[in-house]
Every structure is written in structure tokens, then in C-alpha cells.
Design a protein around this motif. Structure first.
Motif, PDB file in Angstrom:
ATOM      1  N   LEU A 181     -20.884   4.928  28.224  1.00 36.10           N
ATOM      2  CA  LEU A 181     -19.860   5.622  29.004  1.00 36.10           C
ATOM      3  C   LEU A 181     -20.478   6.322  30.210  1.00 36.10           C
ATOM      4  O   LEU A 181     -19.901   6.335  31.302  1.00 36.10           O
ATOM      5  N   ALA A 182     -21.656   6.907  29.996  1.00 39.41           N
ATOM      6  CA  ALA A 182     -22.346   7.565  31.112  1.00 39.41           C
ATOM      7  C   ALA A 182     -22.732   6.541  32.180  1.00 39.41           C
ATOM      8  O   ALA A 182     -22.614   6.815  33.384  1.00 39.41           O
ATOM      9  N   ILE A 183     -23.187   5.368  31.758  1.00 35.18           N
ATOM     10  CA  ILE A 183     -23.531   4.314  32.721  1.00 35.18           C
ATOM     11  C   ILE A 183     -22.288   3.891  33.502  1.00 35.18           C
ATOM     12  O   ILE A 183     -22.327   3.735  34.730  1.00 35.18           O
ATOM     13  N   GLY A 184     -21.172   3.717  32.799  1.00 39.18           N
ATOM     14  CA  GLY A 184     -19.933   3.368  33.478  1.00 39.18           C
ATOM     15  C   GLY A 184     -19.513   4.433  34.475  1.00 39.18           C
ATOM     16  O   GLY A 184     -19.078   4.127  35.600  1.00 39.18           O
ATOM     17  N   SER A 185     -19.655   5.698  34.086  1.00 39.52           N
ATOM     18  CA  SER A 185     -19.331   6.799  34.991  1.00 39.52           C
ATOM     19  C   SER A 185     -20.230   6.770  36.212  1.00 39.52           C
ATOM     20  O   SER A 185     -19.762   6.924  37.356  1.00 39.52           O
ATOM     21  N   SER A 186     -21.527   6.554  35.996  1.00 38.42           N
ATOM     22  CA  SER A 186     -22.478   6.501  37.109  1.00 38.42           C
ATOM     23  C   SER A 186     -22.148   5.372  38.078  1.00 38.42           C
ATOM     24  O   SER A 186     -22.197   5.551  39.300  1.00 38.42           O
ATOM     25  N   LEU A 187     -21.816   4.208  37.527  1.00 38.66           N
ATOM     26  CA  LEU A 187     -21.486   3.066  38.382  1.00 38.66           C
ATOM     27  C   LEU A 187     -20.262   3.365  39.242  1.00 38.66           C
ATOM     28  O   LEU A 187     -20.238   3.051  40.439  1.00 38.66           O
ATOM     29  N   CYS A 188     -19.253   3.972  38.633  1.00 35.20           N
ATOM     30  CA  CYS A 188     -18.035   4.289  39.386  1.00 35.20           C
ATOM     31  C   CYS A 188     -18.307   5.317  40.480  1.00 35.20           C
ATOM     32  O   CYS A 188     -17.847   5.160  41.622  1.00 35.20           O
ATOM     33  N   LEU A 189     -19.052   6.360  40.157  1.00 37.89           N
ATOM     34  CA  LEU A 189     -19.329   7.398  41.147  1.00 37.89           C
ATOM     35  C   LEU A 189     -20.238   6.870  42.261  1.00 37.89           C
ATOM     36  O   LEU A 189     -20.091   7.245  43.431  1.00 37.89           O
ATOM     37  N   TYR A 190     -21.165   5.987  41.906  1.00 35.24           N
ATOM     38  CA  TYR A 190     -22.026   5.376  42.918  1.00 35.24           C
ATOM     39  C   TYR A 190     -21.200   4.535  43.888  1.00 35.24           C
ATOM     40  O   TYR A 190     -21.364   4.625  45.112  1.00 35.24           O
ATOM     41  N   GLU A 191     -20.312   3.721  43.343  1.00 37.31           N
ATOM     42  CA  GLU A 191     -19.474   2.876  44.192  1.00 37.31           C
ATOM     43  C   GLU A 191     -18.504   3.715  45.017  1.00 37.31           C
ATOM     44  O   GLU A 191     -18.191   3.365  46.158  1.00 37.31           O
ATOM     45  N   LEU A 218     -12.207   5.341  42.252  1.00 36.84           N
ATOM     46  CA  LEU A 218     -13.486   5.206  41.541  1.00 36.84           C
ATOM     47  C   LEU A 218     -14.007   6.563  41.080  1.00 36.84           C
ATOM     48  O   LEU A 218     -14.598   6.680  39.999  1.00 36.84           O
ATOM     49  N   THR A 219     -13.791   7.587  41.886  1.00 32.98           N
ATOM     50  CA  THR A 219     -14.199   8.935  41.462  1.00 32.98           C
ATOM     51  C   THR A 219     -13.412   9.367  40.231  1.00 32.98           C
ATOM     52  O   THR A 219     -13.990   9.902  39.260  1.00 32.98           O
ATOM     53  N   GLY A 220     -12.111   9.138  40.240  1.00 35.55           N
ATOM     54  CA  GLY A 220     -11.295   9.474  39.074  1.00 35.55           C
ATOM     55  C   GLY A 220     -11.725   8.718  37.839  1.00 35.55           C
ATOM     56  O   GLY A 220     -11.817   9.280  36.736  1.00 35.55           O
ATOM     57  N   ALA A 221     -12.034   7.427  38.010  1.00 36.46           N
ATOM     58  CA  ALA A 221     -12.484   6.627  36.873  1.00 36.46           C
ATOM     59  C   ALA A 221     -13.823   7.127  36.346  1.00 36.46           C
ATOM     60  O   ALA A 221     -14.052   7.182  35.131  1.00 36.46           O
ATOM     61  N   GLY A 222     -14.720   7.499  37.261  1.00 31.90           N
ATOM     62  CA  GLY A 222     -16.014   8.012  36.838  1.00 31.90           C
ATOM     63  C   GLY A 222     -15.900   9.290  36.036  1.00 31.90           C
ATOM     64  O   GLY A 222     -16.576   9.460  35.007  1.00 31.90           O
ATOM     65  N   LEU A 223     -15.036  10.188  36.463  1.00 30.36           N
ATOM     66  CA  LEU A 223     -14.851  11.440  35.737  1.00 30.36           C
ATOM     67  C   LEU A 223     -14.174  11.196  34.390  1.00 30.36           C
ATOM     68  O   LEU A 223     -14.498  11.856  33.389  1.00 30.36           O
ATOM     69  N   ALA A 224     -13.247  10.252  34.343  1.00 32.52           N
ATOM     70  CA  ALA A 224     -12.579   9.931  33.077  1.00 32.52           C
ATOM     71  C   ALA A 224     -13.567   9.363  32.068  1.00 32.52           C
ATOM     72  O   ALA A 224     -13.536   9.714  30.872  1.00 32.52           O
ATOM     73  N   LEU A 225     -14.461   8.491  32.514  1.00 33.74           N
ATOM     74  CA  LEU A 225     -15.468   7.927  31.612  1.00 33.74           C
ATOM     75  C   LEU A 225     -16.424   9.014  31.126  1.00 33.74           C
ATOM     76  O   LEU A 225     -16.828   9.026  29.956  1.00 33.74           O
ATOM     77  N   ALA A 226     -16.794   9.922  32.016  1.00 33.24           N
ATOM     78  CA  ALA A 226     -17.660  11.029  31.609  1.00 33.24           C
ATOM     79  C   ALA A 226     -16.961  11.916  30.587  1.00 33.24           C
ATOM     80  O   ALA A 226     -17.587  12.360  29.609  1.00 33.24           O
ATOM     81  N   ALA A 227     -15.680  12.159  30.784  1.00 31.56           N
ATOM     82  CA  ALA A 227     -14.924  12.958  29.815  1.00 31.56           C
ATOM     83  C   ALA A 227     -14.897  12.276  28.458  1.00 31.56           C
ATOM     84  O   ALA A 227     -14.947  12.938  27.412  1.00 31.56           O
ATOM     85  N   GLY A 228     -14.844  10.940  28.463  1.00 33.67           N
ATOM     86  CA  GLY A 228     -14.867  10.209  27.207  1.00 33.67           C
ATOM     87  C   GLY A 228     -16.178  10.349  26.469  1.00 33.67           C
ATOM     88  O   GLY A 228     -16.235  10.203  25.240  1.00 33.67           O
ATOM     89  N   ALA A 229     -17.251  10.655  27.204  1.00 35.79           N
ATOM     90  CA  ALA A 229     -18.558  10.849  26.586  1.00 35.79           C
ATOM     91  C   ALA A 229     -18.754  12.260  26.065  1.00 35.79           C
ATOM     92  O   ALA A 229     -19.763  12.540  25.417  1.00 35.79           O
ATOM     93  N   GLY A 230     -17.806  13.154  26.351  1.00 30.31           N
ATOM     94  CA  GLY A 230     -17.895  14.509  25.831  1.00 30.31           C
ATOM     95  C   GLY A 230     -17.940  15.557  26.928  1.00 30.31           C
ATOM     96  O   GLY A 230     -18.213  15.259  28.091  1.00 30.31           O
ATOM     97  N   ARG A 231     -17.673  16.796  26.541  1.00 30.70           N
ATOM     98  CA  ARG A 231     -17.641  17.883  27.506  1.00 30.70           C
ATOM     99  C   ARG A 231     -18.974  18.086  28.227  1.00 30.70           C
ATOM    100  O   ARG A 231     -18.983  18.328  29.442  1.00 30.70           O
ATOM    101  N   ALA A 281     -27.035  14.278  28.886  1.00 28.44           N
ATOM    102  CA  ALA A 281     -25.937  15.072  28.329  1.00 28.44           C
ATOM    103  C   ALA A 281     -24.978  14.209  27.515  1.00 28.44           C
ATOM    104  O   ALA A 281     -24.515  14.614  26.446  1.00 28.44           O
ATOM    105  N   ALA A 282     -24.687  13.012  28.009  1.00 27.57           N
ATOM    106  CA  ALA A 282     -23.737  12.145  27.316  1.00 27.57           C
ATOM    107  C   ALA A 282     -24.291  11.661  25.988  1.00 27.57           C
ATOM    108  O   ALA A 282     -23.546  11.526  25.006  1.00 27.57           O
ATOM    109  N   THR A 283     -25.594  11.401  25.938  1.00 30.97           N
ATOM    110  CA  THR A 283     -26.194  10.863  24.722  1.00 30.97           C
ATOM    111  C   THR A 283     -26.349  11.917  23.642  1.00 30.97           C
ATOM    112  O   THR A 283     -26.558  11.589  22.474  1.00 30.97           O
ATOM    113  N   GLY A 284     -26.262  13.176  24.037  1.00 26.93           N
ATOM    114  CA  GLY A 284     -26.309  14.250  23.048  1.00 26.93           C
ATOM    115  C   GLY A 284     -27.644  14.931  22.914  1.00 26.93           C
ATOM    116  O   GLY A 284     -27.857  15.727  21.998  1.00 26.93           O
ATOM    117  N   GLY A 285     -28.568  14.638  23.820  1.00 25.63           N
ATOM    118  CA  GLY A 285     -29.891  15.239  23.707  1.00 25.63           C
ATOM    119  C   GLY A 285     -30.062  16.521  24.487  1.00 25.63           C
ATOM    120  O   GLY A 285     -31.112  17.145  24.413  1.00 25.63           O
TER     121      GLY A 285
END
Length: 310
Positions: free
Chosen positions: A41-51, A91-104, A147-151
Motif C-alpha cells: 500500500l505504501a508503494i502504491g501511495s508513493s507511485l501515485c504521489l510521484y506521478e 493521483l494525490t487523492g489516490a495516494g493519500l487514500a492508499l496511505a490511509a489504508g496502510a494505517g494512521r 511507518a506503513a510496515t509497522g516498524g
């Protein structure tokens, strides 16, 4: 349809996308945890925000590009400015939504990352703060993976700083890619590459969260195969970035400066892989390293040959 797809591929710099997943993967490795579904999910968020940043960059620079880069999608009329701006917002909205799916925790990092991307493209790019803003965005992208992975992000801060320093050097060179004429930026980037190579290849003390140090210790650089791998990947990073920087230092013409920027961007992947190996995550580092040849193969496809990575 083919022409429109090529125009959007050029606008979004699709070959450069291969430099993005390594941020989150290196962040997870630096935090001492294995990649999982939230890392994806973090990778998906990164890709969207990069694009989003790529589309917004060309929208903000459309007047300048009409003079200096008239072949690009917006000034050439192949993509409408309104469509590019709408794509950046979506793409920004999608990136934030994917990040939200990975947790606060992931969303807490993604929000300032998105803000940095927009601030850079809309105001900071042409100011002295531009390279620092771009460096901050790359560093935050690595922290997003942690942060997304929980570490947690604290253990990933050194890796984020190293990746951000590399990005700072590349961005400083890119500011003269259309005009050339300055050997100082590529010379500084060359020195930075040497320093980063040494740090990544020789650093041995890595602070990991409690409970993970024992598991990670056998893979620390200098203590086994992961150490050899980190050194090899650091050498690959230096080989990718140093030569074009050196050529641009000797002759800071626009073509050689652009090649230096391209080399710096491509060097991001072996640097990410070296950072993962430095954290003891050999499998993750090899996965990141595999993105480099995959990216080259993709860029060599007929439809991608005219797509600039800068």
C-alpha cells in the motif's frame, strides 16, 4: 490512441517509476521489519504521489517549457493543461487514500509528503529551497515505507537522510539542465556520491527497534554476506552516478548536464538496494536491485524511447 498514450507516458515519466518502490522497501528494511501487505500500500501511495508531482510539475512549468522544451506534452498540445492538473489532483487523492489504508502512521507521513510535492512544484522549485524540498520528499517517501510496515520511523531516519542527500545533489544539478554552464553542481554531486558510497559501504552500527536487533545483527555490513552485498551495491551506485557527473564537471553543456541528471536518477535504485543491505535485509535489497534492469528494459521499448526521465 497510441499517440495519446505516449504523450501521457512522457508527461508522467513512466521509466522513472522504477525508482519509486525502493523507497518504501528500503524504509521497511531500515525499520527492521519484513515487507508485507501494508508495504505494498505504501508503494502504491508513493507511485501515485510521484506521478502527481510529475503532472503538476509540467502544469506549473508550461510557460517555461513552451520556450525551453516545446516538444513536451503540454506546450506541444498533446495533453491539455487542465487534464494534467486534474490528474495531479486525482493521483494525490489516490495516494493519500492508499496511505490511509496502510494505517494512521503511514497517513501521518503521506500528508506532509503530498504537501511537499505540491509546494515544490508550485513555488519552491525555482527558489534556493527547491533542492532541499525535493530531498525532503524522497526522505519522507522512505519513512512512509517504514511507518506503513509497522516498524516506526526513528530507526529509518539515517537511511532517509542518506537518500535525501543523494536527491539533493541530483536536484541541484537538474536546475541547469537546459542552460548548462556550471561545473560547481556536478562537482558537488560527484563529491557527495563519493561520501555516500563510503557511508553506505562502511557503516556498521545500526539502531533498530528493541526486539529486532538480534535478528538483524547477523546481516549487518561487515559481518557476513549482507556486508559484501552492501559494498557491491554501493559500488554499483557510485559507478552509475559518478561517470556522468564527472563528464558534466569537465564540460557542463546542457546535453552532458542532462545525462548527469539521468545518471543520478538511475543511481537511486542501487542506493536504495545498498541501504536495504546495510540494514541486513539481503532479500529486499536484491528485489530492489532487480528494478534497475527491469526499468532499462521498459525504457528501451519502442513506445518509451522518447520519454525523458527528467
Amino acid at each position: 490512441m497510441a499517440g495519446r498514450a505516449t504523450a501521457w507516458a512522457e508527461l508522467l515519466r513512466l521509466p522513472a517509476l522504477f525508482t519509486v518502490p525502493g523507497d518504501a522497501l528500503a524504509g521497511a528494511a531500515a525499520a527492521g521489519v519484513r515487507p508485507g501487505p501494508r508495504t505494498l500500500l505504501a508503494i502504491g501511495s508513493s507511485l501515485c504521489l510521484y506521478e502527481a508531482g510529475m503532472a503538476l510539475n509540467d502544469w506549473a512549468d508550461r510557460a517555461e517549457d513552451a520556450v525551453e522544451r516545446p516538444h513536451r506534452p503540454l506546450p506541444s498540445g498533446r495533453v491539455r493543461p487542465a487534464a494534467a492538473l486534474a490528474a495531479a489532483g486525482a493521483l494525490t487523492g489516490a495516494g493519500l487514500a492508499l496511505a490511509a489504508g496502510a494505517g494512521r502512521p503511514a497517513l501521518t507521513v503521506a500528508v506532509p509528503l503530498a504537501a511537499t510535492v505540491w509546494a515544490y512544484d508550485l513555488g519552491l522549485k525555482h527558489t534556493p529551497a527547491g533542492p532541499a524540498a525535493m530531498a525532503a520528499a524522497r526522505g519522507l517517501d522512505l519513512l512512509l515505507g517504514a511507518a506503513a510496515t509497522g516498524g516506526g520511523t526513528r530507526a529509518a531516519l539515517p537511511s532517509a537522510a542518506l537518500l535525501g542527500t543523494h536527491t539533493l545533489a541530483v536536484t541541484a544539478v537538474s536546475r541547469r539542465e537546459t542552460t548548462g554552464g556550471s561545473a560547481l553542481a556536478p562537482l558537488a554531486a560527484l563529491a557527495t556520491t563519493g561520501a555516500l558510497t563510503r557511508l553506505v559501504a562502511t557503516h556498521r552500527r545500526i539502531r533498530l527497534p528493541a526486539g529486532r536487533r538480534a535478528a538483524a545483527a547477523p546481516g549487518l555490513p561487515g559481518s557476513g554476506p549482507a556486508g559484501v552485498l552492501a559494498t557491491a551495491l554501493a559500488a554499483a551506485y557510485a559507478a552509475t552516478a559518478a561517470r556522468p557527473y564527472f563528464h558534466a564537471t569537465l564540460n557542463p553543456s546542457p546535453p552532458l548536464t542532462q545525462r548527469a541528471v539521468g545518471g543520478g536518477i538511475r543511481a537511486t535504485i542501487p542506493l536504495q538496494a545498498a541501504l536495504a543491505a546495510r540494514s541486513g535485509a539481503s532479500a529486499t535489497s536484491l528485489l530492489i536491485a532487480a528494478l534497475a534492469p527491469a526499468g532499462r528494459m521498459f525504457a528501451r521499448r519502442a513506445a518509451m524511447r522518447k520519454v525523458s526521465i527528467t
